[in-house]
Design a protein around this motif. Structure first.
Motif, PDB file in Angstrom:
ATOM      1  N   GLY A   1      47.599  33.782  62.572  1.00 31.28           N
ATOM      2  CA  GLY A   1      46.330  33.595  61.867  1.00 31.28           C
ATOM      3  C   GLY A   1      46.600  32.783  60.610  1.00 31.28           C
ATOM      4  N   SER A   2      45.561  32.098  60.101  1.00 28.88           N
ATOM      5  CA  SER A   2      45.817  31.378  58.842  1.00 28.88           C
ATOM      6  C   SER A   2      45.991  32.372  57.694  1.00 28.88           C
TER       7      SER A   2
ATOM      8  N   PHE B   1      37.095  32.416  49.255  1.00 28.47           N
ATOM      9  CA  PHE B   1      37.578  33.343  50.277  1.00 28.47           C
ATOM     10  C   PHE B   1      38.442  34.435  49.632  1.00 28.47           C
TER      11      PHE B   1
ATOM     12  N   ASN C   1      34.009  29.992  52.676  1.00 34.92           N
ATOM     13  CA  ASN C   1      33.489  31.274  53.141  1.00 34.92           C
ATOM     14  C   ASN C   1      33.491  32.199  51.916  1.00 34.92           C
TER      15      ASN C   1
ATOM     16  N   TYR D   1      36.710  26.164  58.826  1.00 31.86           N
ATOM     17  CA  TYR D   1      35.427  25.907  59.510  1.00 31.86           C
ATOM     18  C   TYR D   1      35.181  24.419  59.752  1.00 31.86           C
TER      19      TYR D   1
ATOM     20  N   LEU E   1      45.933  33.367  65.548  1.00 28.12           N
ATOM     21  CA  LEU E   1      46.638  32.078  65.607  1.00 28.12           C
ATOM     22  C   LEU E   1      46.029  31.103  64.598  1.00 28.12           C
TER      23      LEU E   1
HETATM   24  C1  LIG Z   1      38.140  30.357  54.778  1.00 27.88           C
HETATM   25  C2  LIG Z   1      38.930  31.173  55.747  1.00 27.88           C
HETATM   26  N1  LIG Z   1      40.244  30.993  55.821  1.00 27.88           N
HETATM   27  C3  LIG Z   1      41.004  31.705  56.675  1.00 27.88           C
HETATM   28  C4  LIG Z   1      40.448  32.676  57.467  1.00 27.88           C
HETATM   29  C5  LIG Z   1      41.348  33.511  58.325  1.00 27.88           C
HETATM   30  O1  LIG Z   1      41.494  32.996  59.589  1.00 27.88           O
HETATM   31  P1  LIG Z   1      42.517  33.616  60.613  1.00 27.88           P
HETATM   32  O2  LIG Z   1      41.731  34.411  61.575  1.00 27.88           O
HETATM   33  O3  LIG Z   1      43.183  32.420  61.238  1.00 27.88           O
HETATM   34  O4  LIG Z   1      43.500  34.451  59.867  1.00 27.88           O
HETATM   35  C6  LIG Z   1      39.079  32.901  57.426  1.00 27.88           C
HETATM   36  C7  LIG Z   1      38.476  33.955  58.254  1.00 27.88           C
HETATM   37  O5  LIG Z   1      37.411  34.431  58.069  1.00 27.88           O
HETATM   38  C8  LIG Z   1      38.306  32.149  56.529  1.00 27.88           C
HETATM   39  O6  LIG Z   1      36.985  32.357  56.409  1.00 27.88           O
END
Ligand SMILES: Cc1ncc(COP(=O)(O)O)c(C=O)c1O
Length: 362
Positions: A86-87, A112, A159, A189, A228
């Protein structure tokens, strides 16, 4: 009796709590996590069917196949790509890799939540740059820079606001910061964006040693459950991040589904089209209900509710939850009068509106 105490910077930290509801039924309409409205690519689901073969084997430390697929899909250099669980994992290890205790990291007012979280966990000082009209503001970010500033975390689009900084302003931000400050450009996004004046940051990250672009498979590609994400940055940054990242943090299922999802352009295009269609529908419907909202270029909307009567955000969230519809309360972001609502599929969107109308009429 003494208890093994955690590091002192964790004492005041709150655990991140998503709104996935309390009910165990699968019938919940979940518009609270900005997930893909149309599920996942059927090709990705198919790819997972052959997954069980090598369950006893560790995944590759870096999957060349997935890196190649990302490089091909987005026309970027392979050696500058890092994969993550995940990021979110990449955000955490960025803070852990680059922040010392006395360093400062800037994030934006309604940015975020994982950014301040990661900064605090790393033991550094988070510094807030105020937004203007719910939008990150380059001058406010620049005004927070001092000799201790080490990183800037920015989600573009952001976000939970859904707003963005145009390409020219992002360029100005980068040109105005010293080269020893790392700009984290989170473009989670970006695939939903159709505006010409937006840039996903791949150009900035490809050309500069102090920028990393972050991306995810959790939104457009609909693979949130597999965890991822990926980053794009100079090899120097990638090499340092790889010292901190778990050696096998990206699992085999995610790799297989990720490759298939990237190649399924039909699903990606269908999802973007769906999003655009329903985003304008939401805008019209919310206007006709006299609800204020932020124009969003993402797959979610930030809606403002009245604060001085029973039609407030908390009551709306509770009412919708009682009807099996989950949306995201925004108190934790310092926005108690707002709710964030993800665009769902047709049935979910219509149900949401139907219940929202009932709530506002009573
Ligand atoms: C701006 C932003 N970055 C990163 C993420 C996290 O993404 P991931 O599911 O790849 O961890 C989100 C998830 O809501 C997000 O809104």
């Amino acid at each position: 009796m003494d208890f093994p105490s955690p590091r002192s910077n964790l004492v005041k930290l709150q655990t991140y709590k998503p709104n996935f509801g309390k009910s165990k039924t699968n019938n919940l309409i979940r518009l609270s996590a900005n997930e893909s409205a149309l599920g996942a690519s059927l090709d990705a689901i198919e790819a997972l069917k052959s997954f069980s073969k090598d369950l006893n084997r560790y995944p590759p430390q870096v999957s060349d196949e997935l890196v190649n697929a990302i490089s091909k899909r987005y026309s970027i250099e392979k050696k500058k790509i890092i994969l993550g669980n995940g990021s979110d994992e990449l955000i955490s290890i960025l803070a852990q890799t680059f922040l010392n205790t006395n360093d400062e990291a800037i994030y934006t007012e309604f940015g975020f939540l994982q950014f301040p979280q990661a900064i605090s966990i790393a033991g550094a000082k988070g510094v807030v740059a105020n937004d203007v009209n719910f939008t990150a503001n380059v001058d406010n970010i620049l005004s927070k820079i001092n000799k201790n500033t080490k990183m800037i975390f920015l989600a573009n689009p952001n976000n939970p606001t859904g707003t963005f900084i145009p390409k020219k302003e992002m360029m100005r931000l980068h040109e105005s910061i010293p080269s020893n400050i790392l700009l984290v450009y989170d473009a989670a996004y970006s695939e939903y964006v159709v505006n010409n004046d937006y840039s996903d940051g791949s150009e900035l990250a490809g050309e500069n040693e102090n920028v990393i672009m972050l991306r995810t498979f959790s939104k457009l590609h609909g693979l949130a459950s597999l965890r991822l994400g990926w980053g794009y940055a100079s090899e120097k940054i990638i090499d340092n991040l790889m010292k901190v990242r778990g050696p096998f943090s990206v699992n085999t299922a995610a790799i297989m589904a990720g490759i298939a999802a990237l190649e399924d352009l039909e699903f990606q295009n269908k999802s973007v089209k769906h999003n655009l269609k329903w985003m304008s529908w939401f805008e019209k419907e919310l206007q006709s209900l006299n609800l204020d909202f932020q124009y969003s270029i993402t797959n979610f909307l930030l809606i403002r509710f009245p604060c001085n009567n029973k039609h407030n955000a908390q009551n709306a969230e509770n009412f919708l939850a009682s009807k099996g519809i989950l949306v995201r309360g925004m108190k934790v972001y310092g926005l108690p009068n707002h709710l964030r609502v993800s665009i769902g599929n047709e049935t979910q969107n219509l149900r949401f509106l139907e219940e929202l109308k009932i709530f506002l009429e009573n």
